[in-house]
Design a protein around this motif. Sequence first.
Motif, short mmCIF file in Angstrom:
data_model
loop_
_atom_site.label_atom_id
_atom_site.label_comp_id
_atom_site.label_asym_id
_atom_site.label_seq_id
_atom_site.Cartn_x
_atom_site.Cartn_y
_atom_site.Cartn_z
N ALA A 124 0.82 -1.21 0.00
CA ALA A 124 0.00 0.00 0.00
C ALA A 124 0.86 1.26 0.00
O ALA A 124 0.56 2.23 -0.71
N ASP A 125 1.93 1.24 0.77
CA ASP A 125 2.83 2.39 0.80
C ASP A 125 3.47 2.62 -0.58
O ASP A 125 3.62 3.77 -1.03
N LEU A 126 3.86 1.54 -1.25
CA LEU A 126 4.43 1.67 -2.58
C LEU A 126 3.41 2.22 -3.57
O LEU A 126 3.75 3.00 -4.47
N LEU A 127 2.15 1.83 -3.41
CA LEU A 127 1.10 2.32 -4.31
C LEU A 127 0.88 3.83 -4.15
O LEU A 127 0.37 4.48 -5.06
N ALA A 128 1.26 4.37 -3.02
CA ALA A 128 1.12 5.81 -2.84
C ALA A 128 2.09 6.58 -3.73
O ALA A 128 1.88 7.76 -4.02
#
Length: 215
Positions: A124-128
Amino acid sequence: MNPQLLVVAKAPVAGEAKTRLGARVGPQLAAEVAAASLLDTLRACADAVGVANCHASMTGDLSAAARGDDVRRALEGWTVREQRGPDFGTRLVNAHLDLPAGQPVIQVGMDTPQVDAGLLLEVADLLAEHDAVLGPAPDGGWWVLGLRDPGRAACLRGVPMSTPTTGADTRQALVDDGLDVATATELTDVDTLEDAESVAAEFPKTEFARLWSSR
């Protein structure tokens, strides 16, 4: 924005689930392994984002599955849809397209019982920061796909699944569609006896490992 979690899975029915492992340990144990792995995965997803943000795309008959009642209980509160399409690649794409638009998605299968909420939140952090995230598996496939826009999964139509180049082919399809693709942590799919031994030893607290050690 919090992501939605999507699990694409099939009912762990003896003779239909984990057939490569079943050739070594028997179809019933292979189905029980598949069920334990699915339960670990469902728990990780719920822990990461809460059941209200969890979706499952299912195929097969849970009434005939190993631990079918346990799987049903684990899916309480989830949005569950039937898979649609003549082949796995099509069903995978449709599972994404069936999701609510405008909310990022993190999709996993049922072959990585070692997944946990922390790994999913790392995606999820990477998707940000990226349009897409792909988590490689040592066999050349992938274990997780993150998309900022679920509709962009349409570019994966025609990508061959379950081959030694599925990971590379998936990444190329995403890049060719103009997406910036980040790489998540590598995880081993539990498909063979050797995979099962290795993952159970490294992650002994999982439902899968407890079953494997007591067999």
